[in-house]
Design a protein around this motif. Sequence first.
Motif, mmCIF file in Angstrom:
data_model
loop_
_atom_site.group_PDB
_atom_site.id
_atom_site.type_symbol
_atom_site.label_atom_id
_atom_site.label_comp_id
_atom_site.label_asym_id
_atom_site.label_seq_id
_atom_site.Cartn_x
_atom_site.Cartn_y
_atom_site.Cartn_z
ATOM 1 N N HIS A 198 45.706 37.915 45.812
ATOM 2 C CA HIS A 198 44.701 36.977 46.296
ATOM 3 C C HIS A 198 44.295 37.334 47.725
ATOM 4 N N LEU A 233 44.679 38.436 38.259
ATOM 5 C CA LEU A 233 43.592 39.136 38.945
ATOM 6 C C LEU A 233 43.326 40.515 38.332
ATOM 7 N N ASN A 260 38.570 39.437 35.853
ATOM 8 C CA ASN A 260 38.710 38.128 36.482
ATOM 9 C C ASN A 260 38.247 38.143 37.934
ATOM 10 N N ILE A 261 38.497 39.225 38.640
ATOM 11 C CA ILE A 261 38.008 39.356 40.018
ATOM 12 C C ILE A 261 36.485 39.286 40.016
ATOM 13 N N GLU A 291 40.555 28.483 46.089
ATOM 14 C CA GLU A 291 41.526 28.422 44.989
ATOM 15 C C GLU A 291 41.306 27.177 44.135
ATOM 16 N N THR A 306 37.929 44.710 46.797
ATOM 17 C CA THR A 306 39.259 44.212 46.435
ATOM 18 C C THR A 306 40.153 45.371 45.991
ATOM 19 N N LEU A 337 41.618 39.831 47.450
ATOM 20 C CA LEU A 337 40.380 39.184 47.006
ATOM 21 C C LEU A 337 39.734 38.401 48.140
ATOM 22 N N TRP A 341 42.602 32.440 37.485
ATOM 23 C CA TRP A 341 43.008 32.516 38.889
ATOM 24 C C TRP A 341 44.325 33.279 39.065
ATOM 25 N N LYS A 401 48.645 45.589 40.916
ATOM 26 C CA LYS A 401 47.648 44.528 40.801
ATOM 27 C C LYS A 401 47.124 44.120 42.166
#
Length: 161
Positions: free
Chosen positions: A37, A116, A120-121, A101, A152, A40, A113, A34
């Motif tokens: 953050h 990810l 959602n990204i 955030e 990302t 991202l 949030w 995955k």
Amino acid sequence: MGFAWLTYWHIRVLIMRWLSLLPLLAFSCADENKATHEDLFYAMAEVESGSDDNAVGDDGASIGRHQIQKAYWQDATDYDPFIKGSYDDVISAEYSQKVIEAYMRRYLGDEVWENLTPENIFLIARSHNGGGISGRRNPNTAEYGKRVLRLTLAKRNKRKD
């Protein structure tokens, strides 16, 4: 003749749209695969400003590596009063990440949030670029969302190697 060309054109457009979503299909759901953050935030900063903490855009309305506007900062700090500081602090990478955030938790919720996924990204990027709820629906934010998603996933893949 005209109908055949129109059909060919429509098929071509549909194929191109499908191909643009391939990064979403290639995403693995295993935890170790995955995106984080950190991945991202890196991608958003690169797309927004080339990761320049001193960047100023939108005729002075957006500042910092993530190009945050004052209303965005205000929404985030209203939602999470534990974010201290002033708007000018968004030039700090660490501070701007806290603001992002809080903003995303406010407008997209904890579930988006914390998970990810590629979808959602893409949603987070579009909301960041276009503002809150309306930004994720604005057709003008789709290309931005795709660019952030690609970066990302590339950052995630580089980290895995």
